[in-house]
Design an enzyme around this catalytic site. Structure first.
Site, short mmCIF file in Angstrom:
data_model
loop_
_atom_site.label_atom_id
_atom_site.label_comp_id
_atom_site.label_asym_id
_atom_site.label_seq_id
_atom_site.Cartn_x
_atom_site.Cartn_y
_atom_site.Cartn_z
N LYS A 199 59.20 56.19 61.16
CA LYS A 199 59.96 55.79 59.97
C LYS A 199 60.39 54.34 60.13
O LYS A 199 60.70 53.90 61.25
CB LYS A 199 61.21 56.67 59.84
CG LYS A 199 62.17 56.23 58.74
CD LYS A 199 63.38 57.15 58.59
CE LYS A 199 64.31 56.58 57.52
NZ LYS A 199 65.47 57.41 57.25
N GLU A 249 78.22 55.19 53.79
CA GLU A 249 77.79 55.61 55.12
C GLU A 249 78.79 55.25 56.21
O GLU A 249 79.00 54.09 56.51
CB GLU A 249 76.43 54.99 55.44
CG GLU A 249 75.82 55.56 56.70
CD GLU A 249 74.32 55.37 56.77
OE1 GLU A 249 73.69 55.08 55.73
OE2 GLU A 249 73.77 55.50 57.87
C1 LIG Z 1 69.33 51.17 53.42
C2 LIG Z 1 70.17 51.65 52.49
O1 LIG Z 1 70.54 52.97 52.42
C3 LIG Z 1 70.15 53.88 53.42
C4 LIG Z 1 68.86 54.50 53.14
C5 LIG Z 1 68.77 55.68 52.41
C6 LIG Z 1 67.42 56.25 52.03
O2 LIG Z 1 66.40 55.64 52.38
O3 LIG Z 1 67.37 57.28 51.35
C7 LIG Z 1 69.92 56.37 52.05
C8 LIG Z 1 71.15 55.96 52.48
C9 LIG Z 1 71.25 54.92 53.49
O4 LIG Z 1 71.19 55.48 54.76
C10 LIG Z 1 70.82 50.76 51.49
O5 LIG Z 1 71.66 51.24 50.72
O6 LIG Z 1 70.51 49.55 51.48
#
Ligand SMILES: C=C(O[C@@H]1C=C(C(=O)O)C=C[C@H]1O)C(=O)O
Length: 443
Positions: A199, A249
């Site tokens: 990932k 988060e």
């Molecule tokens: C990277 C970001 O968000 C992150 C990525 C996410 C995803 O890919 O689904 C969800 C929440 C966060 O952990 C961001 O908001 O810039």
């Protein structure tokens, strides 16, 4: 004041506190001297900071250990007269990568910087506490007491005013075109399919020209209205920039040996009706791709905590709904085996695969090679810690760096083997919304 860069800190903190009749949070922040700090988190006291009693900076792979040693030396033998709620804290954060690049708009942001504010206001339930801190070479208990009285008077006479509306956007510029995004996502997905990594989170930046300078306290107050369950933060380095956001988060919080963290990864939009919203939530809960993306985050956090923990409790996976998006969310708590400093947990966890990828080193390589801009402090830990090593950190998402009439917004997405560039592009645009909605005028 020059930040302390060595571990040989020869001076200590002098700190005095007084109870206040609670002033308005936003007006308190606006009344503070730069650099200002704000921390608002669910179930935690809100804290506003202003000015610098002492700043500690460090870079490189040992940056957190060095910050921790400098802070310990400053707290050791400190002359603090404060109830627990008002105790002095270090506020700050890190760059996403170990080294700061010095590139705009992050020129004034080192790889790690933490500040004990000269003035700290803690809002705890209906109470408020003002704490003034100085270094013992520069002030004594009497001068700190005088400053406390002066600031108390200023804060207690503040009026509550509604925040100003959005400044308006006159121009915008993307760091990444749709074509470049397709290329980057296709290349990353091919590497994932080839087994190089599992990932990677790729981000974009959006530069926005404003009609007038945006006031950070107003932006944060309005973000609080729309995202009351998020962590809101403001950090300012030397110079004129403000880095702020409303992030869903939590990276980690530590109180004694009790750790709270969680996995947040996997995203969809909000529906226009309740039925559509529920349908979207169910699609997300059932999505093999999103669950895989999420599982990699939850499992990595569990693995990182395992060597430090006597017990880890992983809750049920559910949906976290925000005004603009919904995420897959798994709460994770732990009880530590022995005493640890929150910065050690930050070090162990950052970057989680929610913002970096897996394996971490391969993902960081792809991020460095692909993103045409500097992440700076975006997607990195921001938060606070105290003399006991307790503290609380969030991941600086849904964020922007703002200076005068320029705001740079950041947003990213997790990519796995079956990610689709168009869907991921749309998700990036959704993740700009929290800050962008507070900058754009409706008219
Ligand atoms: C990277 C970001 O968000 C992150 C990525 C996410 C995803 O890919 O689904 C969800 C929440 C966060 O952990 C961001 O908001 O810039």
């Amino acid at each position: 004041m020059e930040p302390l860069r060595t571990d040989e800190v020869g001076t200590h903190l002098v700190s005095r506190s007084v109870r206040l009749s609670a002033p308005p949070v936003s007006a308190s922040l606006a009344a503070m001297q730069r650099p200002r700090a704000l921390w608002t988190a669910p179930d935690e006291p809100t804290v506003v900071g202003g000015g610098v009693a002492v700043a500690v900076e460090a870079d490189g792979p040992e940056r957190l250990a060095r910050v921790r040693r400098s802070a310990a030396a400053l707290f050791d033998g400190a002359d603090v007269d404060a109830p627990d709620a008002a105790r002095p804290r270090f506020f700050g954060g890190l760059a996403f990568h170990e080294e700061a690049t010095g590139r705009d708009p992050w020129a004034d942001f080192p790889a790690a910087r933490f500040v004990v504010p000269e003035a700290q206001v803690v809002f705890d339930g209906g109470d408020a506490w003002l704490t003034v801190t100085a270094l013992d070479g520069e002030a004594d208990a009497d001068t700190v007491g005088d400053r406390l009285a002066e600031l108390r008077e200023t804060l207690e006479s503040l009026d509550d005013a509604p925040p100003e509306g959005p400044p308006g956007v006159s121009d915008r510029h993307r760091t990444t075109s749709v074509e470049a995004w397709h290329e980057s996502v296709d290349a990353a997905v091919s590497r994932i399919r080839a087994g190089d990594l599992q990932k990677v989170v790729l981000a974009q930046a959006l530069e926005v020209e404003l009609d007038r300078p945006a006031a950070a306290p107003d932006l944060l107050a309005r973000l609080g209205g729309t995202y009351p369950d998020c962590h809101r933060f403001l950090v300012e380095p030397n110079g004129g920039a403000s880095f702020l956001g409303a992030t869903p988060e939590r990276l980690v919080s530590l109180r004694g040996r009790e750790v709270e963290t969680g996995a947040l990864a996997g995203t969809t939009g909000r529906g226009d009706t309740d039925d559509e919203d529920e349908w979207l939530a169910n699609e997300l809960l059932g999505s093999e791709k999103d669950n895989h993306e999420h599982e990699l985050v939850a499992e990595t956090i569990r693995e990182q905590l395992a060597p430090l923990s006597a017990e880890i409790r992983v809750g049920d996976r559910g949906i976290r709904k925000l005004a603009t998006v919904q995420h897959l969310w798994t709460p994770i708590d732990a009880t530590l085996e022995r005493d640890e400093h929150v910065l050690s947990l930050v070090d162990a966890l950052h970057p989680t695969p929610a913002v970096g990828g897996l394996p971490p080193a391969a993902a960081l390589g792809v991020i460095r090679d692909t993103e045409p801009f500097d992440r700076g402090w975006y997607a990195a830990p921001v938060g606070w810690f105290d003399a006991d090593g307790d503290g609380s950190f969030a991941v600086a998402l849904r964020s922007a760096i703002v200076e005068e009439t320029l705001a740079t917004l950041f947003a990213g997405v997790g990519l796995v083997a079956d990610s689709d560039p168009d869907a991921e592009w749309d998700e990036v645009q959704l993740k700009y919304r929290p800050v962008l909605d507070e900058l754009e005028r409706d008219d």
